[in-house]
Design an enzyme around this catalytic site. Structure first.
Site, PDB file in Angstrom:
ATOM      1  N   ARG A 248      35.616  34.353  41.531  1.00  0.00           N
ATOM      2  CA  ARG A 248      35.286  35.516  40.710  1.00  0.00           C
ATOM      3  C   ARG A 248      35.856  35.261  39.322  1.00  0.00           C
ATOM      4  O   ARG A 248      37.056  35.355  39.110  1.00  0.00           O
ATOM      5  CB  ARG A 248      35.952  36.753  41.343  1.00  0.00           C
ATOM      6  N   HIS A 252      38.047  42.110  38.810  1.00  0.00           N
ATOM      7  CA  HIS A 252      37.457  42.669  40.037  1.00  0.00           C
ATOM      8  C   HIS A 252      36.326  43.629  39.672  1.00  0.00           C
ATOM      9  O   HIS A 252      35.239  43.579  40.225  1.00  0.00           O
ATOM     10  CB  HIS A 252      38.534  43.400  40.840  1.00  0.00           C
ATOM     11  N   TYR A 261      47.798  39.497  37.113  1.00  0.00           N
ATOM     12  CA  TYR A 261      48.184  38.914  38.402  1.00  0.00           C
ATOM     13  C   TYR A 261      47.718  37.486  38.619  1.00  0.00           C
ATOM     14  O   TYR A 261      48.031  36.893  39.626  1.00  0.00           O
ATOM     15  CB  TYR A 261      47.696  39.801  39.561  1.00  0.00           C
TER      16      TYR A 261
HETATM   17  C1  LIG Z   1      37.845  50.037  53.706  1.00  0.00           C
HETATM   18  C2  LIG Z   1      38.206  49.849  52.271  1.00  0.00           C
HETATM   19  N1  LIG Z   1      39.484  49.625  51.925  1.00  0.00           N
HETATM   20  C3  LIG Z   1      39.811  49.450  50.637  1.00  0.00           C
HETATM   21  C4  LIG Z   1      38.849  49.467  49.664  1.00  0.00           C
HETATM   22  C5  LIG Z   1      39.232  49.274  48.209  1.00  0.00           C
HETATM   23  N2  LIG Z   1      38.668  47.974  47.761  1.00  0.00           N
HETATM   24  C6  LIG Z   1      37.548  47.939  47.026  1.00  0.00           C
HETATM   25  S1  LIG Z   1      37.100  46.383  46.690  1.00  0.00           S
HETATM   26  C7  LIG Z   1      38.436  45.746  47.500  1.00  0.00           C
HETATM   27  C8  LIG Z   1      38.653  44.268  47.557  1.00  0.00           C
HETATM   28  C9  LIG Z   1      37.566  43.574  48.257  1.00  0.00           C
HETATM   29  O1  LIG Z   1      37.750  42.192  48.166  1.00  0.00           O
HETATM   30  P1  LIG Z   1      36.706  41.190  48.766  1.00  0.00           P
HETATM   31  O2  LIG Z   1      36.288  41.638  50.109  1.00  0.00           O
HETATM   32  O3  LIG Z   1      37.290  39.827  48.650  1.00  0.00           O
HETATM   33  O4  LIG Z   1      35.415  41.349  47.832  1.00  0.00           O
HETATM   34  P2  LIG Z   1      35.276  41.016  46.266  1.00  0.00           P
HETATM   35  O5  LIG Z   1      35.581  42.286  45.533  1.00  0.00           O
HETATM   36  O6  LIG Z   1      36.200  39.912  45.948  1.00  0.00           O
HETATM   37  O7  LIG Z   1      33.838  40.654  46.071  1.00  0.00           O
HETATM   38  C10 LIG Z   1      39.214  46.764  48.032  1.00  0.00           C
HETATM   39  C11 LIG Z   1      40.457  46.550  48.779  1.00  0.00           C
HETATM   40  C12 LIG Z   1      37.516  49.692  50.058  1.00  0.00           C
HETATM   41  N3  LIG Z   1      36.523  49.722  49.177  1.00  0.00           N
HETATM   42  N4  LIG Z   1      37.214  49.866  51.369  1.00  0.00           N
END
Ligand SMILES: Cc1ncc(C[n+]2csc(CCOP(=O)(O)OP(=O)(O)O)c2C)c(N)n1
Ligand SMILES: [Mg+2]
Length: 355
Positions: A248, A252, A261
């Protein structure tokens, strides 16, 4: 397990014994066009958010090959379950990019008809789309459909219990589903090393189905492995897990500041593996493109950006009362009371302009 790669970062093409892929120059140009237009659209969305036209945007910068390669492996009758960053996959399914912006502008809860392109609505909650995908795939199989489901999740989502449950139901039912993990190294500020000790693609072995590790910045490798995994699913041989190794490049989401970070040097390392540059190098080296091709494409990208910019500004604001209408099928006393309070509150605002 080795990383499946068909195109080096320098644009050298080679064959992989287990993942053959034949491509015509036209297809290669098409994949490059897909990635470039997706990147341009994504950059425009970031700008629109910075200008206050969107509430939020989750950029896919750096993940174009993983998304275009896997998305282009699907057939029209396949069904796709995205998370919230799969703008490139949406593009391959024929969803108008403009429609991806409605939810991020806060004017609707989705923005497209999932059944029009077999592309489900974005889901912010991480994990559930895999359960939805498995259930959908099991339904497809029971109806005797000759198609498969492709479900996306991230390295962070891999820690959710839903993902383990989805794997269980998929494997014991031999569901025609492909799990595509974009391991972009980060889950907001949490690195992948905090999610897992063992590589994610190895997990499927415990469930008794294959796992593939692919170079997620190599559009050809992503296309090849996803195509064969979908074919396997359609033959009734059950699920496959694909882990695409990618990065990425941006924050985020627009609300995030990654320099708090992670070190900027990390991004520079990945810039050398840019998915667009490597396909461009390959196209140029083999004479598949000329200067006019790139100029025309740049113009097309600007037109797309302009259409999206004008389109998003023209999106009508929703009727505030609409948010109360779809909570319950029938009228609900508490919701009706909240609606009356809200409308009374709205009425306290004085209209500006000529009376
Ligand atoms: C069940 C849940 N817990 C927490 C969140 C908050 N949250 C949104 S995105 C994220 C990180 C997701 O990371 P990843 O699965 O690696 O996907 P990326 O954003 O890197 O594409 C979190 C913890 C959420 N959306 N859903
Ligand atoms: Mg991630």
């Amino acid at each position: 397990m080795e990383l499946v790669q068909l195109l080096t970062p320098e644009g050298e093409r080679f064959e992989h014994p287990d993942h053959p892929l034949e491509t015509t120059p036209e297809e290669l140009r098409g994949l490059y066009r897909d990635m470039l237009l997706t990147r341009r659209f994504d950059a425009e969305a970031v700008t629109l958010q910075r200008q206050g036209e969107l509430g939020l945007w989750a950029s896919l910068l750096g993940q174009e090959a993983a998304q275009i390669g896997s998305g282009r492996a699907t057939c029209p009758d396949d069904y796709v379950f995205p998370c919230y960053r799969e703008h490139g996959v949406a593009w391959t399914r024929g969803v108008d990019p403009l429609n991806l912006l409605g939810m991020y502008r806060g004017v609707n809860h989705g923005g497209w008809d999932p059944d029009a392109n077999n592309f489900h609505l974005y889901t912010i909650v991480i994990g559930p789309p895999l359960l939805h995908a498995v259930g959908y795939a099991m339904g497809m199989a029971r109806e005797g459909a000759d198609s498969a489901v492709l479900a996306y999740f991230g390295d962070g989502a891999s820690s959710q219990g839903d993902v383990a449950e989805a794997f269980t139901f998929a494997t014991v039912n031999a569901a025609p589903v492909v799990f595509f993990c974009q391991n972009n190294q980060w889950a907001i500020s949490t690195p992948t090393s905090h999610q897992t000790r063992a590589p994610i693609h190895r997990r499927s072995a415990g469930w008794g189905f294959p796992g593939i590790h692919v170079d997620g910045n190599d559009v050809l490798a992503c296309l090849a492995v996803t195509r064969s995994a979908l074919e396997r699913a359609r033959r009734g041989e059950g699920p496959t897990l694909i882990e695409a190794h990618t990065y990425r490049m941006g924050p985020h989401a627009t609300s995030d500041e990654p320099r708090r970070y992670r070190d900027d040097s990390e991004r520079q390392t990945w810039e050398a593996k840019d998915p667009l540059l490597r396909l461009r190098a390959h196209l140029e080296k083999h004479g598949h493109t000329d200067a006019a091709y790139f100029e025309d494409l740049a113009q097309e990208a600007e037109q797309l950006a302009l259409r999206v910019r004008e389109g998003v500004r023209a999106m009508p604001d929703p009727d505030p009362a609409a948010m109360f209408r779809h909570v319950y099928v029938d009228e609900h006393a508490q919701v009706s009371e909240e609606q009356r309070e809200y409308e009374a509150f709205q009425a306290t605002f004085v209209q500006e302009g000529p009376q």
